[in-house]
Write an enzyme that holds these catalytic residues in place. Structure first.
Site, PDB file in Angstrom:
ATOM      1  N   HIS A  91       0.842  -1.193   0.000  1.00 41.40           N
ATOM      2  CA  HIS A  91       0.000   0.000   0.000  1.00 41.40           C
ATOM      3  C   HIS A  91       0.877   1.242   0.000  1.00 41.40           C
ATOM      4  O   HIS A  91       1.760   1.391   0.855  1.00 41.40           O
ATOM      5  CB  HIS A  91      -0.914   0.007   1.230  1.00 41.40           C
ATOM      6  CG  HIS A  91      -1.762   1.239   1.337  1.00 41.40           C
ATOM      7  ND1 HIS A  91      -2.232   1.710   2.543  1.00 41.40           N
ATOM      8  CD2 HIS A  91      -2.235   2.091   0.388  1.00 41.40           C
ATOM      9  CE1 HIS A  91      -2.952   2.807   2.333  1.00 41.40           C
ATOM     10  NE2 HIS A  91      -2.956   3.061   1.035  1.00 41.40           N
ATOM     11  N   SER A  92       0.677   2.135  -0.966  1.00 38.51           N
ATOM     12  CA  SER A  92       1.392   3.401  -1.072  1.00 38.51           C
ATOM     13  C   SER A  92       2.900   3.131  -1.199  1.00 38.51           C
ATOM     14  O   SER A  92       3.313   2.459  -2.129  1.00 38.51           O
ATOM     15  CB  SER A  92       1.044   4.291   0.131  1.00 38.51           C
ATOM     16  OG  SER A  92       1.469   5.612  -0.071  1.00 38.51           O
TER      17      SER A  92
END
Length: 269
Positions: A91-92
């Site tokens: 994530h990210s």
């Protein structure tokens, strides 16, 4: 038998036959972001990865050079993979760590994840659209945290805790900025998850992940901002398990459709 070490503070089951998913967190986060995914009743085994200087490794220095982090990370991953099929989720900032780790594992050890699932980050070969840069002052960093709206209010309102965390978060931004794309390309399925209100990593931006793999590609939108992964709770976890478990890929062209009106056509994966 559960095995824990610095990289995997919540452990992994050495003898489990479940699909094993290594999870890489966002900038400013820690493995604790995925702790609630580690419950034993799930059909998939999620293994959150703890980076030095974060969470349970808070006493260690943070890495600020991407290549150095990956070099250290690979040895930890190889111990846990142990000739078993595995998956990567990021994530990210975690998305680019997962991508590079997948690439380096293939180059150095001849193994790779069954799938790479990325959420909330632009493709590796595109410039970072974020306005905040690590050289900016604390006021700008606090403004960035408020804009992303992923830091709990009790932390944002506690000056002592916030001042302790800001250097750690800034180190993550430096780490992220140190990433250098050198034409790396995978040959495995990539699934990209985008928040509809994540304006720096929406579907229009994340569709370009299809250009860094020769394998199948799928793109799916979710309600929410940059932190839809956390905010959607069980809804997102169920979708993630589904993405890991499904294997009904067809021709590559079936999975990415982006028309002139900027609408996404979704397909099962």
């Amino acid at each position: 038998m559960k095995i824990t070490n610095n990289w995997f503070p919540f452990g992994y089951n050495r003898d489990s036959k479940k699909a094993r998913v290594f999870c890489f967190h966002y900038a400013g986060g820690s493995a604790a972001a995925f702790k609630h995914w580690t419950i034993s009743c799930l059909t998939v085994e999620f293994i959150p990865v703890e980076l030095p200087g974060k969470g349970t490794r808070i006493s260690e220095p943070c890495f600020e050079k991407f290549d150095c982090l990956i070099e250290e990370l690979l040895s930890g991953l190889m111990t846990a993979i142990n000739n078993r099929p595995f998956y990567f989720f990021g994530h990210s900032m975690g998305a680019i760590i997962a991508f590079e780790a997948a690439y380096q594992l293939k180059c150095k050890y001849g193994i790779q994840p069954e799938k790479l699932i990325v959420a909330g980050r632009h493709a590796p070969h595109h410039p970072d659209p974020s306005m905040f840069k690590s050289h900016m002052d604390d006021e700008a960093l606090i403004g960035e945290l408020k804009r992303l709206n992923g830091t709990p209010r009790e932390i944002m309102e506690n000056k002592e805790i916030l001042q302790f965390l800001l250097p750690i978060i800034r180190s993550d931004y430096r780490l992220h900025e140190s990433y250098c794309y050198r034409g790396q390309k995978l040959n495995l399925p990539i699934i990209a998850h985008a928040g509809k209100r994540d304006y720096e990593a929406n579907a229009a931006i994340m569709k370009y992940w299809n250009e860094v793999t020769d394998g199948p590609f799928a793109l799916k939108e979710f309600d929410g901002n940059h932190f839809f992964v956390q905010n959607l709770g069980e809804e997102y976890l169920s979708e993630l398990i589904r993405a890991v478990s499904r294997n009904d890929y067809g021709e590559r062209s079936l999975y990415t459709v982006w028309n002139a009106q900027h609408s996404v056509k979704h397909h099962n994966y």
